[in-house]
Enzyme design. Structure first.
Site, short mmCIF file in Angstrom:
data_model
loop_
_atom_site.label_atom_id
_atom_site.label_comp_id
_atom_site.label_asym_id
_atom_site.label_seq_id
_atom_site.Cartn_x
_atom_site.Cartn_y
_atom_site.Cartn_z
N HIS A 1 0.87 -1.20 0.00
CA HIS A 1 0.00 0.00 0.00
C HIS A 1 0.90 1.24 0.00
CE1 HIS A 1 -3.76 2.24 1.55
NE2 HIS A 1 -2.83 3.15 1.29
N HIS B 1 1.55 5.41 -1.73
CA HIS B 1 1.18 6.58 -2.55
C HIS B 1 2.45 7.14 -3.18
CE1 HIS B 1 -2.91 6.81 -0.83
NE2 HIS B 1 -2.31 6.28 0.22
N LYS C 1 -9.43 -0.30 -5.68
CA LYS C 1 -9.45 0.37 -4.37
C LYS C 1 -10.80 1.01 -4.12
CE LYS C 1 -7.98 2.33 -0.59
NZ LYS C 1 -6.74 2.72 0.01
N HIS D 1 -10.49 1.13 2.00
CA HIS D 1 -10.23 2.12 3.05
C HIS D 1 -11.39 1.97 4.03
CE1 HIS D 1 -8.60 5.98 4.70
NE2 HIS D 1 -9.78 5.90 5.29
N HIS E 1 -4.47 -0.60 5.93
CA HIS E 1 -4.01 0.15 7.11
C HIS E 1 -4.93 -0.02 8.32
CE1 HIS E 1 -6.76 2.92 5.20
NE2 HIS E 1 -5.87 3.41 4.37
N ASP F 1 1.65 2.69 3.48
CA ASP F 1 0.81 3.88 3.32
C ASP F 1 1.67 5.14 3.36
OD1 ASP F 1 -1.50 5.26 2.77
OD2 ASP F 1 -2.25 5.25 4.82
O1 DOR Z 1 -2.98 9.40 5.70
C1 DOR Z 1 -3.42 9.11 4.60
N1 DOR Z 1 -2.94 9.68 3.46
N2 DOR Z 1 -4.42 8.24 4.52
C2 DOR Z 1 -5.04 8.00 3.36
O2 DOR Z 1 -5.97 7.22 3.37
C3 DOR Z 1 -4.66 8.72 2.12
C4 DOR Z 1 -3.30 9.20 2.18
C5 DOR Z 1 -2.99 10.23 1.11
O3 DOR Z 1 -3.27 9.97 -0.06
O4 DOR Z 1 -2.45 11.29 1.45
ZN ZN Z 2 -3.23 5.13 1.66
#
Ligand code: DOR
Ligand code: ZN
Length: 345
Positions: free
Chosen positions: A13, A15, A99, A136, A174, A247
Site C-alpha cells: 500500500h 502513494h 481500491k 479504506h 491500514h 501507506d
Molecule cells: O494518511 C493518509 N494519506 N491516509 C489515506 O488514506 C490517504 C493518504 C494520502 O493519499 O495522502
Molecule cells: Zn493510503
C-alpha cells in the site's frame, strides 16, 4: 553488529503521486522494495485500465538508473466503473487490485463510493475472477467519532459485504484498531490486512500531547495504545493474513503545517529500519520476512521475490534526514522518536 537477511520486501500500500513529487519519492521505495501496490487517488484519479497503464509508465520513467521495481497498479472504484474494463485489466496483468474509498473518507476520495449497491456488479465480477479489493475501512458518517470510524465500518459495511460476497478477496487497508485485527482474524484466507509502519510505532499521543504535530497526522488516525499493541501482536505473529503496507503518503511541508493540514506520513526511506527495530523489540526478528516479504505475495497470489535484503544493526544510531527536498517542495520524513540502529545494507 547483528545482521539479518530476508527476501526483498514489497510494499502492499503506497502513494507515489505524480509529476515532481513522484520523481522525488519513487527512488526511496525502489531502493528497498521490489514491488508496490500503488494507490490510485491522484487528481484526477486512476479510473480505467488505460489510466493505470499510463501512470505505470510514468512511474517506471521516474525510477533512478539501475533500480528494478514493478508498480502493481490499482483502479479507483467509482459508481460508474465498468466491470469489463476491470476484468480485462486483471486478466492482462495491467492492474492488480481495485481500491474502494468511501466518498469523503480521505485525501482525494471525493469521487469514491457513496452507495455500495451501485458497485456490486463490479464486486461480483471481481469475486468471480479472484481479483482483490483494497478497502479504506472508515465510515464517513459525520455523527461517528473519528476514532470509531474503523470499527463502525466493519459493522456497517465490511461484515455485510463479506456475508453477501464471501468469495470476494478483500484487503482491509491500514488496519488501526483491535476491532479490525480481531475481525480479520475471525475470517478465512480470503481476507487480508495491511499494517503501516507508523501505526506500529505511534499512538494518538504523538499527534496531540504537548502540541499539535501535523507530521504524525494520517488516516485512519492513530488510536489509543491498546490498539497499537494489538497491531504489533498481529504484525509480528507471522499470521499470513497480515502484511506490510506502508501507506507512505507524501505531502509537502506547507500542506502539512497548515490550519487544515493534509493526512499522510512519508516513511519510505526508513520503513525497513523502523520495522527491524519494532520486530526486535517484540522478539520477532525471525518473523520480519513473513510480514514484509512473504504474506503479501501469498495473498496476492504472486511469487515472493528471489533477491535478498540484508539489514545490519549498528551500535551507533543511523542518521536519517529530517526532510528531503523534492521538486514539489520540502517533505518531512517519519520520525519514529527512537534512535534507529538498523540499516539496510
Ligand atoms: O494518511 C493518509 N494519506 N491516509 C489515506 O488514506 C490517504 C493518504 C494520502 O493519499 O495522502
Ligand atoms: Zn493510503
Amino acid at each position: 553488529m547483528t545482521t539479518l537477511t530476508i527476501r526483498r520486501p514489497d510494499d502492499w500500500h503506497l502513494h507515489l503521486r505524480d509529476g515532481a513529487m513522484l520523481e522525488g519519492v519513487v527512488g526511496h521505495t525502489s531502493a528497498h522494495f521490489a514491488r508496490a501496490i500503488v494507490m490510485p487517488n491522484l487528481v484526477p484519479p486512476v479510473l480505467t485500465v488505460a489510466d493505470a497503464e499510463a501512470y505505470a509508465a510514468r512511474i517506471v520513467a521516474a525510477l533512478p538508473e539501475g533500480h528494478a521495481f514493478k508498480p502493481l497498479m490499482t483502479l479507483y472504484l467509482t459508481e460508474t466503473t465498468d466491470p469489463d474494463d476491470v476484468a480485462a485489466g486483471f486478466a492482462s496483468g495491467k492492474v492488480a487490485a481495485v481500491k474502494l474509498y468511501p466518498a469523503g473518507a480521505t485525501t482525494n476520495s471525493q469521487s469514491g463510493v457513496r452507495d455500495i449497491e451501485k458497485v456490486y456488479s463490479v464486486l461480483e465480477r471481481m469475486a468471480e475472477i479472484g481479483m482483490p479489493l483494497c478497502v479504506h475501512g472508515e465510515v464517513t458518517d459525520p455523527t461517528i467519532d473519528i476514532f470509531d470510524r474503523e470499527a463502525v465500518f466493519i459493522e456497517r459495511v465490511l461484515a455485510p459485504l463479506r456475508a453477501r460476497l464471501p468469495g470476494l478477496r478483500v484487503v482491509m487497508e491500514h488496519v488501526t484498531t483491535r476491532e479490525g485485527v480481531d475481525y480479520v482474524m475471525s475470517q478465512d484466507s480470503g481476507m487480508g490486512a495491511t499494517i503501516t509502519t507508523h501505526h506500529l510505532i505511534i499512538n494518538r499521543n504523538a499527534i496531540l500531547a504537548g502540541g499539535i504535530r501535523p507530521h504524525y497526522y494520517c488516516l485512519p488516525v492513530a488510536k489509543r495504545e491498546v490498539h497499537r499493541l494489538a497491531l504489533r501482536k498481529a504484525a509480528t505473529s507471522g499470521d499470513r493474513r497480515f502484511f506490510l503496507g506502508t501507506d507512505s503518503a507524501p505531502h509537502t511541508d506547507p500542506l502539512k503545517e497548515s490550519a487544515c493540514g493534509c493526512a499522510g506520513i512519508f516513511s519510505s526511506i526508513n520503513t525497513m529500519s523502523c520495522l527491524a527495530h519494532v520486530f526486535e523489540e517484540e522478539g520477532a526478528l525471525d518473523r520480519l520476512e513473513a510480514f514484509c516479504s512473504l504474506n503479501g505475495p501469498a495473498f496476492y497470489r504472486m511469487a515472493p521475490n528471489e533477491e535478498r535484503m540484508t539489514l545490519k544493526r549498528r551500535d551507533e544510531p543511523v542518521a536519517y534526514p529530517e526532510k528531503i527536498d523534492t521538486g514539489a517542495g520540502p517533505l518531512t520524513v517519519f520520525d519514529p522518536m527512537f534512535p534507529i540502529h538498523w540499516e539496510v545494507d
